[in-house]
Design a protein around this motif. Sequence first.
Motif, PDB file in Angstrom:
ATOM      1  N   VAL A   4       7.213   6.195   5.566  1.00  0.00           N
ATOM      2  CA  VAL A   4       7.866   7.457   5.921  1.00  0.00           C
ATOM      3  C   VAL A   4       8.351   8.177   4.667  1.00  0.00           C
ATOM      4  O   VAL A   4       8.301   9.411   4.578  1.00  0.00           O
ATOM      5  CB  VAL A   4       9.034   7.192   6.898  1.00  0.00           C
ATOM      6  N   ALA A   5       8.793   7.417   3.654  1.00  0.00           N
ATOM      7  CA  ALA A   5       9.302   8.029   2.426  1.00  0.00           C
ATOM      8  C   ALA A   5       8.220   8.773   1.649  1.00  0.00           C
ATOM      9  O   ALA A   5       8.533   9.642   0.819  1.00  0.00           O
ATOM     10  CB  ALA A   5       9.926   6.952   1.540  1.00  0.00           C
ATOM     11  N   ILE A   6       6.959   8.441   1.888  1.00  0.00           N
ATOM     12  CA  ILE A   6       5.871   9.118   1.180  1.00  0.00           C
ATOM     13  C   ILE A   6       5.875  10.610   1.473  1.00  0.00           C
ATOM     14  O   ILE A   6       5.622  11.437   0.577  1.00  0.00           O
ATOM     15  CB  ILE A   6       4.515   8.492   1.575  1.00  0.00           C
ATOM     16  N   VAL A   7       6.184  10.980   2.716  1.00  0.00           N
ATOM     17  CA  VAL A   7       6.049  12.374   3.130  1.00  0.00           C
ATOM     18  C   VAL A   7       7.054  13.281   2.419  1.00  0.00           C
ATOM     19  O   VAL A   7       6.657  14.300   1.821  1.00  0.00           O
ATOM     20  CB  VAL A   7       6.171  12.486   4.666  1.00  0.00           C
ATOM     21  N   PRO A   8       8.378  12.989   2.443  1.00  0.00           N
ATOM     22  CA  PRO A   8       9.278  13.878   1.686  1.00  0.00           C
ATOM     23  C   PRO A   8       8.998  13.886   0.192  1.00  0.00           C
ATOM     24  O   PRO A   8       9.188  14.917  -0.466  1.00  0.00           O
ATOM     25  CB  PRO A   8      10.668  13.293   1.991  1.00  0.00           C
ATOM     26  N   ALA A   9       8.532  12.754  -0.350  1.00  0.00           N
ATOM     27  CA  ALA A   9       8.192  12.729  -1.774  1.00  0.00           C
ATOM     28  C   ALA A   9       7.036  13.675  -2.064  1.00  0.00           C
ATOM     29  O   ALA A   9       7.062  14.418  -3.058  1.00  0.00           O
ATOM     30  CB  ALA A   9       7.844  11.304  -2.203  1.00  0.00           C
ATOM     31  N   ASP A  10       6.042  13.684  -1.208  1.00  0.00           N
ATOM     32  CA  ASP A  10       4.895  14.573  -1.412  1.00  0.00           C
ATOM     33  C   ASP A  10       5.302  16.033  -1.228  1.00  0.00           C
ATOM     34  O   ASP A  10       4.927  16.903  -2.023  1.00  0.00           O
ATOM     35  CB  ASP A  10       3.777  14.208  -0.442  1.00  0.00           C
ATOM     36  N   LEU A  11       6.086  16.309  -0.184  1.00  0.00           N
ATOM     37  CA  LEU A  11       6.497  17.687   0.078  1.00  0.00           C
ATOM     38  C   LEU A  11       7.375  18.226  -1.040  1.00  0.00           C
ATOM     39  O   LEU A  11       7.267  19.398  -1.427  1.00  0.00           O
ATOM     40  CB  LEU A  11       7.233  17.766   1.417  1.00  0.00           C
ATOM     41  N   ALA A  12       8.245  17.374  -1.585  1.00  0.00           N
ATOM     42  CA  ALA A  12       9.157  17.834  -2.621  1.00  0.00           C
ATOM     43  C   ALA A  12       8.460  18.036  -3.965  1.00  0.00           C
ATOM     44  O   ALA A  12       8.770  18.981  -4.699  1.00  0.00           O
ATOM     45  CB  ALA A  12      10.310  16.839  -2.773  1.00  0.00           C
ATOM     46  N   ILE A  58       0.835  -1.198   0.000  1.00  0.00           N
ATOM     47  CA  ILE A  58       0.000   0.000   0.000  1.00  0.00           C
ATOM     48  C   ILE A  58       0.874   1.254   0.000  1.00  0.00           C
ATOM     49  O   ILE A  58       0.611   2.225  -0.731  1.00  0.00           O
ATOM     50  CB  ILE A  58      -0.945  -0.011   1.209  1.00  0.00           C
ATOM     51  N   ALA A  59       1.924   1.240   0.816  1.00  0.00           N
ATOM     52  CA  ALA A  59       2.832   2.396   0.850  1.00  0.00           C
ATOM     53  C   ALA A  59       3.506   2.590  -0.502  1.00  0.00           C
ATOM     54  O   ALA A  59       3.661   3.728  -0.979  1.00  0.00           O
ATOM     55  CB  ALA A  59       3.874   2.191   1.946  1.00  0.00           C
ATOM     56  N   ALA A  60       3.917   1.490  -1.150  1.00  0.00           N
ATOM     57  CA  ALA A  60       4.539   1.600  -2.473  1.00  0.00           C
ATOM     58  C   ALA A  60       3.548   2.140  -3.500  1.00  0.00           C
ATOM     59  O   ALA A  60       3.928   2.895  -4.411  1.00  0.00           O
ATOM     60  CB  ALA A  60       5.062   0.230  -2.909  1.00  0.00           C
ATOM     61  N   PHE A  61       2.287   1.779  -3.371  1.00  0.00           N
ATOM     62  CA  PHE A  61       1.230   2.281  -4.251  1.00  0.00           C
ATOM     63  C   PHE A  61       1.123   3.796  -4.137  1.00  0.00           C
ATOM     64  O   PHE A  61       1.063   4.521  -5.153  1.00  0.00           O
ATOM     65  CB  PHE A  61      -0.081   1.604  -3.851  1.00  0.00           C
ATOM     66  N   PHE A  62       1.147   4.312  -2.905  1.00  0.00           N
ATOM     67  CA  PHE A  62       1.091   5.763  -2.696  1.00  0.00           C
ATOM     68  C   PHE A  62       2.379   6.436  -3.182  1.00  0.00           C
ATOM     69  O   PHE A  62       2.335   7.489  -3.824  1.00  0.00           O
ATOM     70  CB  PHE A  62       0.895   6.074  -1.211  1.00  0.00           C
ATOM     71  N   LEU A  63       3.521   5.839  -2.873  1.00  0.00           N
ATOM     72  CA  LEU A  63       4.797   6.433  -3.257  1.00  0.00           C
ATOM     73  C   LEU A  63       4.937   6.479  -4.776  1.00  0.00           C
ATOM     74  O   LEU A  63       5.435   7.473  -5.333  1.00  0.00           O
ATOM     75  CB  LEU A  63       5.932   5.623  -2.630  1.00  0.00           C
ATOM     76  N   ALA A  64       4.501   5.431  -5.446  1.00  0.00           N
ATOM     77  CA  ALA A  64       4.562   5.402  -6.908  1.00  0.00           C
ATOM     78  C   ALA A  64       3.739   6.526  -7.516  1.00  0.00           C
ATOM     79  O   ALA A  64       4.095   7.080  -8.560  1.00  0.00           O
ATOM     80  CB  ALA A  64       4.076   4.050  -7.423  1.00  0.00           C
ATOM     81  N   ASN A  65       2.646   6.882  -6.860  1.00  0.00           N
ATOM     82  CA  ASN A  65       1.796   7.958  -7.371  1.00  0.00           C
ATOM     83  C   ASN A  65       2.549   9.272  -7.463  1.00  0.00           C
ATOM     84  O   ASN A  65       2.301  10.088  -8.354  1.00  0.00           O
ATOM     85  CB  ASN A  65       0.568   8.115  -6.478  1.00  0.00           C
ATOM     86  N   ARG A  66       3.497   9.492  -6.546  1.00  0.00           N
ATOM     87  CA  ARG A  66       4.279  10.717  -6.567  1.00  0.00           C
ATOM     88  C   ARG A  66       5.528  10.615  -7.451  1.00  0.00           C
ATOM     89  O   ARG A  66       5.951  11.601  -8.053  1.00  0.00           O
ATOM     90  CB  ARG A  66       4.705  11.081  -5.133  1.00  0.00           C
ATOM     91  N   LEU A  67       6.111   9.429  -7.563  1.00  0.00           N
ATOM     92  CA  LEU A  67       7.417   9.304  -8.203  1.00  0.00           C
ATOM     93  C   LEU A  67       7.359   8.942  -9.676  1.00  0.00           C
ATOM     94  O   LEU A  67       8.276   9.277 -10.430  1.00  0.00           O
ATOM     95  CB  LEU A  67       8.262   8.268  -7.454  1.00  0.00           C
ATOM     96  N   LEU A  68       6.334   8.241 -10.125  1.00  0.00           N
ATOM     97  CA  LEU A  68       6.282   7.833 -11.526  1.00  0.00           C
ATOM     98  C   LEU A  68       6.089   9.043 -12.442  1.00  0.00           C
ATOM     99  O   LEU A  68       5.369   9.981 -12.082  1.00  0.00           O
ATOM    100  CB  LEU A  68       5.139   6.839 -11.749  1.00  0.00           C
TER     101      LEU A  68
END
Length: 504
Positions: free
Chosen positions: A450-458, A393-403
């Motif tokens: 935890v990595a989701i937060v800096p990805a979203d902020l950046a 689930i976390a990777a799903f959210f993180l991918a949304n910001r990074l892809l």
Amino acid sequence: MSEPKRFRPAMAWLHTWAGLVVGWVLFAVFVTGTASYYKDDISRWMRPELRETVIDPAQSATAAAGFLARLAPDSGGWLVKLPKPDQPLTEVYWWKSFAGPFHHALLDPTTGAPTSARDTQAGEFLYRFHFELALPPLVGRWIVGACAMVLLIALISGIVTHRRIFADFFTFRPDRSRQRAWLDAHNLFGVLALPFHLMITYTGLMTLGPMLMPWGLQAAYHDEAPHFYVEAGLMPKGRMPSGTAAEGLPLGEIVRIAGKDGGELPEALMVSSPGDAAATVSAVFEEPHGLAHLHPQIAYDAVTGAELARNLPAGPATRTATVMYGLHEAHFASHALRVLFFLCGLLGAATVASGLVLWTVARAPKGAAPEGFGLRLVRILNVGTIAGLPAGIAAFFLANRLLPLDLAGRASWEVGLFFGAWVVVALAGALAPRRLAWPLTLGLAAATFVAIVPADLALIGEPRFVPFDIAMLLVGALLIVAARTAARPPSALARRAASRVAEA
């Protein structure tokens, strides 16, 4: 042994094995279902390009009809979900027959073109995974329905097994043996939200009732199932296509007519046999506030705009059934009640997870005895599911910001990374030494959240997403605590328990 004395041990056996057989599926169902209470919030976070705005639903309906007429002129039906200020997209479905397949698109509410917002399944993926497991719809629903039935059996047998069900509400002894600590945790999680567990399981089965038990409907209506929904008050009476082509009114005009007749604008339009002289447009209105998940509907002649029918008043049976739907989906819930449902859902997941771990702890070999294949398999499945799913689930959210935003098939990539991260964490747990499996996998899941937060902020950095980012940090912190606890040597726990016995 007398019959009464044998009954409780038999229920304990049933509870143990019923929970084990379906526990991994149930954990996934509880976690994704609990997240679905905030499906719309997740979708807004995963489509940051969209902002709350005022939209003309009539214009959006007309634009959506133009898109559907160009893309699928020979469709048997359309469903147009009109945009709202906080959900500024028009959602459309189309099909040739109710046997499927069903096609879906998200449109710009002004132009009717496919949305320029990032391609993502967003919260809808977690919602549908909750009852379809990303499998073909009927297959997934049958599996979830069977597991829900077993869960109901496990809940009832667990109640029978407990002699001290109210005492268990206040009992937690983490400094005792590992088995006692896990048993207390399982009892505490299960008893604390027991009414919710019973309600959500039973109502979940009711939502799948027509599929799981179709025989009454088939016996009474044979191949005319739509008549049942008309007589039950769930939809207005429709018409068969005439076979003669005719141009219908703009859907925006139907929206305006329905707004006058219904006292409010509809939230969706269902079009049957578009382009036919006997085409029908059913305006679906938002359900009245309350427990019943029952939408008022008005059917119109698509060519003339004349009112044809309204859904009949719902009888006691229909109202009872729609209350079951309403309780399960919690559309009626205020913000505070939704938080309570969310917390109870987390307790449901914790109950299943602690039960699965307890099964392995209770059967762990003593001393240096080798671990059997069955125990080893259950342990691997436990680690892979309980730590792997949150990581996915976390990777799903993180991918949304990074892809990349222009990546072809971007939504499929997000889903692929969800399963990919789940598999990677599961394999890490299976290959790691036994004492490192839980700390390693829970740590990986925590790091991903935890990595989701800096990805979203950046990449986005908007204040409106701060509550979501805080929630991600809280989940990450919870997983860090779990990883640190799992890393504590069992011998230290045993020494503490022994010292407490000596002091007593």
